[in-house]
Write a protein that holds these residues in place. Sequence first.
Motif, short mmCIF file in Angstrom:
data_model
loop_
_atom_site.label_atom_id
_atom_site.label_comp_id
_atom_site.label_asym_id
_atom_site.label_seq_id
_atom_site.Cartn_x
_atom_site.Cartn_y
_atom_site.Cartn_z
N CYS A 74 67.74 -8.65 -4.77
CA CYS A 74 66.50 -9.37 -5.35
C CYS A 74 65.46 -8.51 -4.85
O CYS A 74 64.44 -8.36 -5.66
CB CYS A 74 66.52 -10.76 -4.42
SG CYS A 74 67.71 -11.98 -5.16
N GLN A 75 65.15 -7.94 -3.62
CA GLN A 75 64.26 -7.04 -3.07
C GLN A 75 64.24 -5.90 -4.04
O GLN A 75 63.38 -5.34 -4.42
CB GLN A 75 64.60 -6.75 -1.78
CG GLN A 75 64.12 -7.71 -0.83
CD GLN A 75 64.70 -7.47 0.62
OE1 GLN A 75 64.79 -6.14 1.00
NE2 GLN A 75 64.78 -8.29 1.60
N PHE A 76 65.37 -5.44 -4.30
CA PHE A 76 65.50 -4.13 -5.46
C PHE A 76 64.80 -4.25 -6.76
O PHE A 76 64.17 -3.39 -7.23
CB PHE A 76 66.96 -3.32 -5.32
CG PHE A 76 66.87 -2.04 -6.06
CD1 PHE A 76 67.06 -1.11 -5.34
CD2 PHE A 76 67.30 -2.07 -7.70
CE1 PHE A 76 66.92 0.30 -5.77
CE2 PHE A 76 67.14 -0.65 -7.92
CZ PHE A 76 67.00 0.36 -7.25
N HIS A 77 65.06 -5.56 -7.24
CA HIS A 77 64.48 -5.82 -8.56
C HIS A 77 63.28 -6.89 -8.43
O HIS A 77 62.86 -7.45 -9.62
CB HIS A 77 65.67 -6.45 -9.16
CG HIS A 77 66.88 -5.73 -9.91
ND1 HIS A 77 66.72 -4.61 -10.71
CD2 HIS A 77 68.05 -5.50 -9.39
CE1 HIS A 77 67.87 -4.03 -10.79
NE2 HIS A 77 68.70 -4.70 -9.83
N ASP A 82 65.68 -17.71 -5.53
CA ASP A 82 65.73 -18.86 -6.43
C ASP A 82 65.78 -18.61 -7.75
O ASP A 82 66.70 -19.39 -8.65
CB ASP A 82 64.77 -19.84 -6.32
CG ASP A 82 64.73 -20.44 -4.84
OD1 ASP A 82 65.68 -20.44 -4.18
OD2 ASP A 82 63.63 -21.05 -4.33
N GLU A 83 65.71 -17.29 -8.32
CA GLU A 83 65.81 -17.16 -9.82
C GLU A 83 67.22 -16.69 -9.99
O GLU A 83 67.53 -16.72 -11.23
CB GLU A 83 64.87 -15.89 -10.23
CG GLU A 83 63.26 -16.30 -10.01
CD GLU A 83 62.52 -14.97 -10.28
OE1 GLU A 83 62.26 -14.89 -11.64
OE2 GLU A 83 62.26 -14.38 -9.37
N LEU A 84 68.17 -16.15 -9.10
CA LEU A 84 69.52 -15.95 -9.21
C LEU A 84 70.39 -16.88 -8.96
O LEU A 84 71.49 -16.86 -9.39
CB LEU A 84 69.66 -14.51 -8.47
CG LEU A 84 69.36 -13.43 -8.87
CD1 LEU A 84 69.40 -12.13 -8.07
CD2 LEU A 84 69.95 -13.18 -10.20
N LYS A 85 69.93 -17.94 -8.00
CA LYS A 85 71.08 -18.72 -7.30
C LYS A 85 71.84 -19.73 -8.49
O LYS A 85 73.15 -19.93 -8.00
CB LYS A 85 70.22 -19.91 -6.48
CG LYS A 85 69.49 -20.77 -7.23
CD LYS A 85 68.51 -21.62 -6.13
CE LYS A 85 67.97 -22.59 -6.69
NZ LYS A 85 67.24 -23.84 -5.80
N ASN A 86 71.37 -20.03 -9.65
CA ASN A 86 72.09 -20.74 -10.71
C ASN A 86 72.96 -19.75 -11.64
O ASN A 86 73.82 -20.39 -12.14
CB ASN A 86 71.14 -21.71 -11.54
CG ASN A 86 70.52 -22.52 -10.73
OD1 ASN A 86 71.08 -23.11 -9.69
ND2 ASN A 86 69.31 -23.14 -10.82
#
Length: 418
Positions: A74-77, A82-86
């Motif tokens: 997430c930090q790299f992008h 929360d935007e990825l969790k699902n």
Amino acid sequence: MTLLALGINHKTAPVSLRERIAFSPDALGDALHSMLAQPLVQGGVVLSTCNRTELYLSVDERENQREQVVDWLCQFHHLHPDELKNSLYWHQDNAAVNHLMRVASGLDSLVLGEPQILGQVKKAFAESQRGHSLSSELERLFQRSFSVAKRVRTETDIGASAVSVAFAACALARQIFESLVGVTVLLVGAGETIELVARHLREHQVKRMVIANRTRERAQALATEVGAEVITLGELDDYLAQADIVISSTASTLPIIGKGMMERTLKARRNQPMLMVDIAVPRDIEPEVGKLPNVYLYSVDDLHAIIQHNMAQRQAAAVQAESIVQQESADFMAWMRAQSAVETIREYRSQADAIRAEMTAKALTAIQQGNDVEAVLDALTSRLTNRLIHAPTTALQQAARDGDLNRLHILRDSLGLD
């Protein structure tokens, strides 16, 4: 050491999220370097295609390993977790091995059994090799996955019909125009997907093909093969109006074709309809273009229905292929478990050698001091035997006291006792 596979793909995330988490070729080296700098990561491979972004890692086993890896991604992008969790999936050890073998064999692709993914996996592996980003376990896993993919191709009919994203794009064009003999097609990019599209179009005798690429040299070989013209991306504005069909797939991080450019194009075409197929991630064509009159814009996700229609004949072969993958992944995990014993065996042998060296030194000293050689040798063998059997004897006694018959049998077996 633990093997991990995590990522998102066409089944778990829309193109709008996939394009935000994709690794561009220019950023891949920095990504691998940054990933290896994480304390728990021993080795890693980044696989980033239009349909998936995945990390394959060998890591030190820790309680918070998932959080650390996801935080890095997430930090790299510049994303919030929360935007990825699902959309994010996570596989460990046997499940990770199984997943990579399925991916390499085309069993997890948007187009079941498509062959392009194997080349993409090999390319991702080669990038990690160049950057010295591989652990021995990951290297062995990827090499084994390539063998599995070859076996699946050889032993099943998973690749019997030519179905791919490129094929689906051409099928869509044929559905709309019926015949492609009288149309002009503009291809944007000169990568592997566009190569496949161009070859499909040549088979359908397209009237005219134009290939637009950042450099002419990269596109010229393909243009010569399929009988196309070559232009640079800077000339797009001049050629768009001549195209009935535009199919785009580049590695650009920003859209190449925008709404303003298309408004000028439609005016020059006197509003004759255009089919535009954007199979790039991130997108090459601004989504707003699809709202313009007489423009029919399709993204990678829109090709899904066409692809589903062509998948039916591969389902039976997929069952057989899954069986091969299950067998091969179980064999690989057996190898992994065997490797975990290697260090134990090495330590045990080193311990025995140290005891032998210690006893030999004492015996030599005793001989040099004039002690009877026979007595020294007898004492040496007796003490050596006692030292070597001390730990196994203690373990046998403890198993007997605990009434642990299973452990007792294992110990007897490991000591070569009937």
